[in-house]
Motif scaffolding. Structure first.
Motif, PDB file in Angstrom:
ATOM      1  N   PHE A  37       0.825  -1.213   0.000  1.00 27.26           N
ATOM      2  CA  PHE A  37       0.000   0.000   0.000  1.00 27.26           C
ATOM      3  C   PHE A  37       0.859   1.263   0.000  1.00 27.26           C
ATOM      4  O   PHE A  37       0.485   2.281  -0.592  1.00 27.26           O
ATOM      5  CB  PHE A  37      -0.932   0.009   1.217  1.00 27.26           C
ATOM      6  N   LEU A  38       2.026   1.197   0.656  1.00 21.03           N
ATOM      7  CA  LEU A  38       2.940   2.339   0.657  1.00 21.03           C
ATOM      8  C   LEU A  38       3.448   2.627  -0.748  1.00 21.03           C
ATOM      9  O   LEU A  38       3.496   3.785  -1.182  1.00 21.03           O
ATOM     10  CB  LEU A  38       4.111   2.059   1.608  1.00 21.03           C
ATOM     11  N   VAL A  39       3.821   1.586  -1.486  1.00 25.45           N
ATOM     12  CA  VAL A  39       4.276   1.741  -2.875  1.00 25.45           C
ATOM     13  C   VAL A  39       3.147   2.296  -3.739  1.00 25.45           C
ATOM     14  O   VAL A  39       3.354   3.203  -4.568  1.00 25.45           O
ATOM     15  CB  VAL A  39       4.779   0.391  -3.435  1.00 25.45           C
ATOM     16  N   ILE A  40       1.931   1.760  -3.546  1.00 29.39           N
ATOM     17  CA  ILE A  40       0.767   2.275  -4.296  1.00 29.39           C
ATOM     18  C   ILE A  40       0.561   3.757  -4.006  1.00 29.39           C
ATOM     19  O   ILE A  40       0.299   4.556  -4.913  1.00 29.39           O
ATOM     20  CB  ILE A  40      -0.497   1.466  -3.939  1.00 29.39           C
ATOM     21  N   SER A  41       0.691   4.130  -2.726  1.00 31.89           N
ATOM     22  CA  SER A  41       0.508   5.529  -2.336  1.00 31.89           C
ATOM     23  C   SER A  41       1.556   6.429  -2.997  1.00 31.89           C
ATOM     24  O   SER A  41       1.229   7.512  -3.485  1.00 31.89           O
ATOM     25  CB  SER A  41       0.598   5.654  -0.811  1.00 31.89           C
ATOM     26  N   ILE A  42       2.817   5.959  -3.058  1.00 28.32           N
ATOM     27  CA  ILE A  42       3.896   6.751  -3.674  1.00 28.32           C
ATOM     28  C   ILE A  42       3.641   6.928  -5.169  1.00 28.32           C
ATOM     29  O   ILE A  42       3.750   8.026  -5.720  1.00 28.32           O
ATOM     30  CB  ILE A  42       5.260   6.076  -3.419  1.00 28.32           C
ATOM     31  N   ILE A  43       3.269   5.821  -5.833  1.00 26.20           N
ATOM     32  CA  ILE A  43       2.995   5.886  -7.276  1.00 26.20           C
ATOM     33  C   ILE A  43       1.794   6.788  -7.548  1.00 26.20           C
ATOM     34  O   ILE A  43       1.797   7.613  -8.480  1.00 26.20           O
ATOM     35  CB  ILE A  43       2.755   4.471  -7.841  1.00 26.20           C
ATOM     36  N   ALA A  44       0.755   6.643  -6.736  1.00 25.62           N
ATOM     37  CA  ALA A  44      -0.453   7.462  -6.910  1.00 25.62           C
ATOM     38  C   ALA A  44      -0.150   8.936  -6.692  1.00 25.62           C
ATOM     39  O   ALA A  44      -0.655   9.801  -7.417  1.00 25.62           O
ATOM     40  CB  ALA A  44      -1.547   7.000  -5.951  1.00 25.62           C
ATOM     41  N   GLU A  45       0.699   9.244  -5.703  1.00 29.50           N
ATOM     42  CA  GLU A  45       1.069  10.639  -5.435  1.00 29.50           C
ATOM     43  C   GLU A  45       1.818  11.234  -6.620  1.00 29.50           C
ATOM     44  O   GLU A  45       1.568  12.370  -7.028  1.00 29.50           O
ATOM     45  CB  GLU A  45       1.921  10.703  -4.168  1.00 29.50           C
ATOM     46  N   PHE A  46       2.754  10.447  -7.179  1.00 27.59           N
ATOM     47  CA  PHE A  46       3.495  10.925  -8.349  1.00 27.59           C
ATOM     48  C   PHE A  46       2.558  11.171  -9.528  1.00 27.59           C
ATOM     49  O   PHE A  46       2.590  12.223 -10.165  1.00 27.59           O
ATOM     50  CB  PHE A  46       4.571   9.906  -8.739  1.00 27.59           C
ATOM     51  N   GLY A  47       1.714  10.159  -9.834  1.00 27.83           N
ATOM     52  CA  GLY A  47       0.794  10.299 -10.966  1.00 27.83           C
ATOM     53  C   GLY A  47      -0.182  11.434 -10.771  1.00 27.83           C
ATOM     54  O   GLY A  47      -0.463  12.195 -11.705  1.00 27.83           O
ATOM     55  N   LYS A  48      -0.681  11.563  -9.525  1.00 33.28           N
ATOM     56  CA  LYS A  48      -1.622  12.663  -9.228  1.00 33.28           C
ATOM     57  C   LYS A  48      -0.973  14.018  -9.455  1.00 33.28           C
ATOM     58  O   LYS A  48      -1.538  14.903 -10.110  1.00 33.28           O
ATOM     59  CB  LYS A  48      -2.101  12.526  -7.785  1.00 33.28           C
ATOM     60  N   THR A  49       0.243  14.186  -8.930  1.00 29.72           N
ATOM     61  CA  THR A  49       0.946  15.464  -9.067  1.00 29.72           C
ATOM     62  C   THR A  49       1.240  15.762 -10.529  1.00 29.72           C
ATOM     63  O   THR A  49       1.019  16.886 -11.008  1.00 29.72           O
ATOM     64  CB  THR A  49       2.258  15.441  -8.262  1.00 29.72           C
ATOM     65  N   TYR A  50       1.723  14.766 -11.258  1.00 30.95           N
ATOM     66  CA  TYR A  50       2.088  14.974 -12.669  1.00 30.95           C
ATOM     67  C   TYR A  50       0.862  15.334 -13.496  1.00 30.95           C
ATOM     68  O   TYR A  50       0.860  16.313 -14.242  1.00 30.95           O
ATOM     69  CB  TYR A  50       2.753  13.716 -13.221  1.00 30.95           C
TER      70      TYR A  50
END
Length: 698
Positions: A161-174
């Motif tokens: 879930f931590l990895v998912i959160s990091i990827i989601a944060e990157f994609g959301k920001t981009y």
């Protein structure tokens, strides 16, 4: 009625809805992944770390079982349906040690104590005693050992879930920033396109710096709305929603009590914006005024230096800057007073409620919960205040962005000229003014103007400043329309023709020609694909520009900076002549085109004028009367009326206003063609600027 700023911003946001939706979906996934952490921790605490106190049963199988005293014991909830359970035992903690009880325990709640081989549990007035054996560290570890696989799975799940959160944060920001950039690009393009459609008179009263501020600073502030504000508010709303879902899943009553935070935030935002909007409106206005004064100072830097106005200019700028600072400080005080105070107050109040609910409830036994639930509840509730802080801290940007967006949309709401596609055939240029009267505001500057300019004729407009010469040209270009009378070209009423079609066959050469950043060649063609390079060079040669530009290192490809400040007045004028010639207009306007030219260059200009005028209807606004002697028709204007008309010879013979103006400029001998007296006379090469005071007196 215009739409609200919010609705219009939403419409622009919908132009990049795919990336916005993708960003919000990733944001939701990221929030869900983050909120999974407390539930994983709850499961780890309740189902593994503290679950050791659940009932155990003796079993023959060593699988998932703990070994103690050569016997195997397994938690009761891990037995299969058909698996046989043996003797029940319990492991209970008292102080910092765990104890083995070789029998079932009816009541585990209460105060525990161990002495003389017995574990005593005191619950209210009742006390129960069980024979117990203290477990060593190795023995306790053997009971925890079966829990490790489950704990490892939960740790792995948490890491996932931590990895998912990091990827989601990157994609959301981009994607959020990418979509915001798309929206602002469209908004800026639309604003700039609308500026191109605004009538010319709109810019008479609005400084260029203020317009520039709308297109740059205000749109950039709107960009902050889509990136920082939308990100924080969307994150906050989704986070708060997720937190409340989690709170209700953990405990419905406390979830309902915790809802008090939502109306407080809404009321706070409403009250904040009422005050902040007033400040931000002034701040954005002052910023526009600062841009305007900077633009004006740069444009007039030579005049400021010559007349030693540096101190006065600096004082004006400093006054605006101080006012800007004053309201920025007011906003700073407002933000400092509100943001962290609100969040800290809400956090303290919410934790007081949690302590009250769990503390007092546990005393009377009405709200007993596990340690895992308590940990999860505090963790989840604490996570809600990070997005609240983000939202509150973005209130200043939110209000500033909305004010800026309102300013941009106010500019876009200004009525513009309709744009009509296509074109019309090149007209002959038979211009007729019939009983035309015109006023910019209330007072008429033209009264009953009537004349005809036949195709190929040259019509000169002369008169003192304010007599109406430029107003006639403004009406011809349809920068304005007359209040009464009619203007026709080849028999067609100009009001019935689209302005773009009408102007496509008109050309103008100004007293101070404007050159754009680029090259000499690009300033002739203005980037029009219909005008070939060959046509550009031919136009420059025909007006004699090659003679004045031949010394330049790159010839016609010589770079031109803004306004052509590196070129002489004569060079700029010839480039503007070539520009007009390359577009081949049917009607040509020369607005004091030779007033700033030296005598040597004037001969080249005069030849260029003859080339330009050939086959076109030409209007000349001139103060140098010597340059219009060959005009087919001269119109003498005074206070908005045509007081004399005719050829040069006819007007000289008339002996009226034109005759006196000509005498003033060329000397007493001008009337009979004699050479002007050497003493006190004014020659034809004298700048019109020096003669205007005399002309004004006529």
């Amino acid at each position: 009625m215009t739409q609200s700023t919010g609705k219009r911003l939403l419409q622009y946001a919908l132009t990049a809805k795919k990336t916005f939706i993708a960003a919000l979906l990733l944001l939701t996934i990221g929030v869900a992944a983050e909120l999974a952490g407390p539930f994983i921790a709850k499961s780890m605490i309740d189902n593994h770390l503290l679950a050791i106190e659940k009932p155990y049963f003796e079993t023959a199988s060593p699988e998932d079982a703990a070994e103690y005293n050569n016997n195997y014991y397994k938690r009761g909830d891990r037995f299969a349906a058909d698996e046989v359970k043996g003797q029940e035992i319990r492991l209970l903690q008292a102080g910092r040690s765990f104890y083995f009880i070789n029998e079932a325990v009816a009541q585990t709640e209460g105060e525990r104590s161990f002495s003389d081989g017995n574990l005593r549990i005191q619950y209210g007035d009742q006390a129960t005693v069980y024979p117990a054996v203290r477990l060593s560290a190795d023995d306790l570890f053997s009971f925890y050992k079966p829990e490790f696989p489950g704990i490892y799975k939960l740790v792995a799940l948490y890491a996932m879930f931590l990895v998912i959160s990091i990827i989601a944060e990157f994609g959301k920001t981009y994607w959020l920033q990418s979509s915001a950039n798309q929206v602002i690009r469209k908004l800026r393009t639309d604003v700039y396109a609308h500026i191109q459609r605004l009538p010319v008179h709109f810019f008479d009263n609005l400084p260029a710096g203020k317009v520039v501020s709308r297109v740059t600073n205000d749109t950039e502030a709107v960009k902050d709305l889509f990136i920082a504000v939308l990100s924080n508010f969307a994150t906050g709303i989704i986070n708060i929603t997720g937190v409340y879902v989690a709170l209700f899943l953990l405990d419905i009553k406390l979830g309902l009590v915790s809802l008090f935070i939502v109306p407080i935030i809404i009321v706070w935002i409403v009250l904040y914006r009422k005050i902040a909007t007033k400040y931000n409106t002034i701040i954005r206005s002052r910023l526009s005024e600062i841009n305007a004064i900077i633009n004006e100072s740069i444009q007039g830097m030579s005049i400021i230096r010559i007349f030693r106005r540096q101190k006065q200019s600096s004082a004006e700028f400093e006054q605006l800057n101080d006012d800007y600072l004053k309201y920025q400080n007011k906003m700073l005080n407002l933000n400092a007073f509100t943001s962290h105070n609100l969040v800290n107050s809400l956090r303290s109040l919410s934790f007081v409620l949690v302590l009250w609910y769990f503390g007092f409830g546990s005393l009377d036994g009405s709200t007993f919960v596990s340690l895992g639930v308590l940990y999860a509840f505090v963790d989840v509730l604490g996570r809600m205040f990070q997005p609240i802080t983000g939202m509150v801290n973005q209130l200043a940007n939110l209000d500033s962005s909305m004010v800026s967006a309102g300013r941009v949309f106010t500019l876009m709401d200004e009525p513009g000229e309709p744009v009509t596609d296509g074109s019309m055939p090149r007209y002959k240029g038979d211009v007729v003014f019939k009983d035309v009267s015109f006023a910019y505001k209330k007072d008429f500057v033209l009264r009953d103007i009537s004349f005809e300019a036949r195709p190929g004729e040259t019509v000169a407009l002369v008169g003192h400043t304010g007599s109406g010469k430029s107003s006639i040209i403004n009406l011809l270009f349809r920068f304005y329309d007359p209040q009464t009378g009619s203007i026709t070209i080849d028999g067609q009423e100009v009001k019935d023709l689209p302005k773009q079609w009408l102007r496509s066959h008109m050309g103008i050469v100004l007293q101070d020609p404007y050159l754009f950043t680029g090259t000499i060649a690009s300033n002739v063609s203005l980037g029009d694909e219909r005008i070939s390079r060959e046509r550009v060079e031919r136009a420059l040669r025909e007006v004699g520009a090659d003679k004045l530009l031949s010394h330049l290192p790159q010839g016609f490809d010589e770079p031109v900076i803004e306004k052509g400040s590196t070129l002489s007045a004569g060079q700029r004028q010839l480039i503007s002549f070539a520009r007009a010639l390359s577009f081949d207009p049917a009607i040509l306007i020369l607005d004091e085109a030779t007033s700033n030219i030296d005598t040597e260059t004037e001969s080249i200009i005069q030849q260029a004028l003859e080339v330009l005028k050939k086959g076109r209807t030409t209007f000349i606004i001139a103060h140098r009367l010597s340059t219009i002697r060959s005009a087919d028709q001269i119109l003498v204007l005074h206070r908005g009326e045509i007081v004399e008309r005719g050829s040069h010879d006819e007007l000289m013979a008339l002996g009226g206003r034109y005759f006196r103006m000509y005498q003033l400029q060329l000397g007493a001998g001008a009337g009979n063609g004699a050479e002007a007296p050497a003493s006190g006379a004014v020659t034809s090469s004298t700048s019109a600027a020096g003669l205007r005071p005399s002309l004004e007196q006529i």
